[in-house]
Design a protein around this motif. Structure first.
Motif, short mmCIF file in Angstrom:
data_model
loop_
_atom_site.label_atom_id
_atom_site.label_comp_id
_atom_site.label_asym_id
_atom_site.label_seq_id
_atom_site.Cartn_x
_atom_site.Cartn_y
_atom_site.Cartn_z
N GLU A 39 0.82 -1.21 0.00
CA GLU A 39 0.00 0.00 0.00
C GLU A 39 0.86 1.25 0.00
O GLU A 39 0.46 2.28 -0.57
N GLU A 40 2.03 1.18 0.60
CA GLU A 40 2.93 2.34 0.62
C GLU A 40 3.42 2.71 -0.79
O GLU A 40 3.95 3.80 -0.98
N GLN A 41 3.22 1.80 -1.76
CA GLN A 41 3.67 2.09 -3.13
C GLN A 41 2.66 2.93 -3.91
O GLN A 41 2.98 3.40 -5.01
N ARG A 42 1.45 3.12 -3.36
CA ARG A 42 0.41 3.80 -4.14
C ARG A 42 0.83 5.20 -4.57
O ARG A 42 0.66 5.59 -5.73
N GLU A 43 1.37 5.98 -3.65
CA GLU A 43 1.78 7.34 -4.01
C GLU A 43 2.94 7.33 -5.00
O GLU A 43 3.03 8.20 -5.88
N LEU A 44 3.85 6.34 -4.85
CA LEU A 44 4.93 6.21 -5.83
C LEU A 44 4.36 5.92 -7.21
O LEU A 44 4.78 6.53 -8.22
N VAL A 45 3.42 5.00 -7.30
CA VAL A 45 2.80 4.67 -8.58
C VAL A 45 2.14 5.89 -9.20
O VAL A 45 2.31 6.19 -10.39
N ARG A 46 1.40 6.65 -8.40
CA ARG A 46 0.73 7.84 -8.92
C ARG A 46 1.74 8.89 -9.39
O ARG A 46 1.54 9.52 -10.44
N SER A 47 2.81 9.05 -8.64
CA SER A 47 3.83 10.03 -9.02
C SER A 47 4.52 9.62 -10.32
O SER A 47 4.74 10.46 -11.22
N LEU A 48 4.86 8.33 -10.45
CA LEU A 48 5.48 7.86 -11.68
C LEU A 48 4.54 8.01 -12.86
O LEU A 48 4.96 8.43 -13.96
N LEU A 49 3.27 7.69 -12.67
CA LEU A 49 2.30 7.84 -13.75
C LEU A 49 2.16 9.29 -14.19
O LEU A 49 2.10 9.59 -15.38
N ASP A 50 2.12 10.19 -13.24
CA ASP A 50 2.03 11.61 -13.58
C ASP A 50 3.19 12.01 -14.50
O ASP A 50 2.99 12.68 -15.52
N SER A 51 4.38 11.59 -14.14
CA SER A 51 5.56 11.95 -14.92
C SER A 51 5.54 11.29 -16.30
O SER A 51 5.77 11.95 -17.33
N ALA A 73 8.72 -1.64 -13.58
CA ALA A 73 10.15 -1.83 -13.31
C ALA A 73 10.60 -0.90 -12.19
O ALA A 73 11.29 -1.33 -11.24
N ARG A 74 10.20 0.36 -12.26
CA ARG A 74 10.63 1.33 -11.24
C ARG A 74 9.98 1.04 -9.89
O ARG A 74 10.61 1.23 -8.84
N VAL A 75 8.74 0.55 -9.92
CA VAL A 75 8.07 0.24 -8.65
C VAL A 75 8.74 -0.94 -7.96
O VAL A 75 9.10 -0.86 -6.78
N ILE A 76 8.93 -2.03 -8.68
CA ILE A 76 9.51 -3.21 -8.02
C ILE A 76 10.98 -2.98 -7.68
O ILE A 76 11.47 -3.45 -6.65
N MET A 77 11.68 -2.22 -8.49
CA MET A 77 13.06 -1.87 -8.15
C MET A 77 13.10 -1.05 -6.87
O MET A 77 13.94 -1.28 -5.99
N GLY A 78 12.18 -0.09 -6.76
CA GLY A 78 12.12 0.73 -5.55
C GLY A 78 11.80 -0.12 -4.34
O GLY A 78 12.37 0.06 -3.26
N ILE A 124 -2.43 -1.81 -11.86
CA ILE A 124 -3.40 -1.84 -12.97
C ILE A 124 -4.51 -0.81 -12.74
O ILE A 124 -4.84 -0.03 -13.65
N SER A 125 -5.08 -0.80 -11.56
CA SER A 125 -6.19 0.13 -11.30
C SER A 125 -5.73 1.57 -11.39
O SER A 125 -6.43 2.43 -11.97
N GLU A 126 -4.56 1.88 -10.84
CA GLU A 126 -4.07 3.26 -10.90
C GLU A 126 -3.72 3.67 -12.33
O GLU A 126 -4.00 4.81 -12.75
N THR A 127 -3.14 2.76 -13.11
CA THR A 127 -2.76 3.09 -14.48
C THR A 127 -3.98 3.37 -15.34
O THR A 127 -4.03 4.39 -16.07
#
Length: 412
Positions: free
Chosen positions: A121-133, A156-161, A372-375
């Motif tokens: 769940e802590e990755q949600r904001e990371l996913v949103r930030s990456l998607l924005d960029s 790749a960036r999410v799982i690497m992080g 998937i849902s965020e994308t």
């Protein structure tokens, strides 16, 4: 279960089975699956010839029963291969994916203790930030290739992080995950391909061995550091186990989502009503599961039956290799009405088997659903008029881990 194997039936079964692996079926494998389904009974086709035999499972009930059975063994004999002669085989042999029973429970327990719902769940904001960029860049260009521009870099960036790996190694890690996908997916294993896979496996071993030693001495945030330190009753992951399961998380965490995103967009481009409904309600709670069901990024799975497995009143005989056609099970018309149609209101979408079931249920299922849902929420919100410009794109030459190689879109 079996029908008499007349010469005519043997020819029909052989032709249907061979069509499953035909490169020409990659773009649309579903007619081939339906040929197999039509030849079987209860979603099971027994293919028996002088030199081989196997069960081909297209039915949801049959696939589900096998995935959940303690008598259905993963690995197909990979533990008996000579890992000293192949770095790729050695890499696979310590993956929990290819273990069963107590050894699988041990490996999964040690890895999952570092892969908690809170961490995901802590990755949600990371996913949103990456998607924005990533979507800002796509918008600035008016479109591009969804695979290269979104679906490869995002997971790749999410799982690497999450693992604690540095972003400057992204290209190398993505290349490694492709080699692992080719190996797991049973690609045509030519000497050239196996040479590339073994070379990549040697690089992975050297990289992760050095990193694991460093993390055990100087712990850092991230799953890899947690995995290297975790112990359970005095047990800890060996060097090979740490390497193999870190690579598994890296490859699985990337491959499923990176294939699902373009595959989902391609399906939606062919079903404009479903895209319009998504634009209207981009955060519908059923989006991830319905797309996983329809796209099925893992099309096949395999188990060896060590004993009979019951499916309702039918018995699958032990001693057989069971080839589970998950892409067919997820479109089983006896379970999913109008199965080819994307329906966000479908009440049983979450019964899909895209993430397996039973003891080998995908450890990263919650992360996959989150990404998937965020994308798709971001794509539908930012680009309601998104247009796929090539609705017959090339596919990767991998029928097991099926994915679009390139998907060009316009977003103006």
């Amino acid at each position: 279960m079996s029908q008499p194997m007349t010469q005519e039936r043997a020819a029909a079964v052989g032709s249907a089975v061979n069509a499953l692996w035909d490169p020409n079926s990659l773009a649309n494998p579903y007619p081939a699956y339906e040929r197999v389904r039509a030849l079987g009974e209860g979603g099971v086709l027994e293919a028996q010839f002088p030199d081989w035999k196997a069960l081909f499972l297209t039915g949801h009930a049959a696939c589900s029963a096998v995935l959940r059975s303690p008598h259905a063994l993963s690995g197909n004999g990979i533990q008996n291969l000579d890992g000293e002669r192949s770095e790729g085989v050695r890499l696979l042999q310590s993956m929990m994916l290819f273990h069963n029973g107590l050894s699988h429970q041990r490996l999964r327990g040690l890895v999952s203790s570092a892969f908690t719902p809170r961490v995901v769940e802590e990755q949600r904001e990371l996913v949103r930030s990456l998607l924005d960029s990533l979507l800002d860049d796509l918008a600035a260009r008016g479109g591009g290739d969804i695979v290269a521009d979104v679906s490869n870099p995002l997971p790749a960036r999410v799982i690497m992080g999450m693992l604690g790996l540095k972003g400057d190694d992204e290209a190398r890690f993505v290349g490694w995950t492709q080699s692992v996908a080719d190996l797991i997916g049973g690609m045509n294993q030519s000497p050239e391909l196996m040479g590339r896979i073994d070379a990549d496996a040697r690089e992975m071993r050297a990289f992760f061995q050095h990193l694991a030693e460093e993390l055990r001495a100087n712990p850092q945030p991230g799953l890899l550091s947690a995995m290297s330190a975790v112990q359970d009753g005095g047990e800890r992951l060996s060097g090979d186990e740490l390497l193999s399961n870190a690579v598994l998380l890296l490859a699985a965490g990337h491959e499923t989502t990176s294939n699902l995103i373009p595959g989902g967009l391609l399906e939606l481009s062919r079903q404009p009503d479903a895209w319009a409904a998504l634009v209207e309600n981009p955060r519908h709670p059923n989006v991830a599961d319905e797309l996983l069901r329809v796209v099925s990024p893992v099309q096949f799975d395999g188990r060896t039956l060590s004993a009979d497995v019951s499916v309702g009143e039918m018995m699958l005989p032990g001693g057989n290799l069971a080839q589970l056609i998950l892409g067919a099970a997820n479109r089983d018309p006896g379970v999913f009405s109008d199965p080819d149609r994307i329906d966000w209101e479908r009440p049983n979408s979450n019964r899909h088997l895209a993430l397996a079931a039973g003891p080998h249920y995908c450890l990263g299922a919650s992360l996959a659903r989150l990404e998937i849902s965020e994308t798709f929420a971001a794509l539908a919100t930012r680009f309601p008029n998104l247009r796929v410009t090539d609705t017959n794109p090339p596919f990767k030459p991998n029928p097991v881990l099926r994915g679009v190689q390139r998907l060009d879109v316009r977003v103006d």
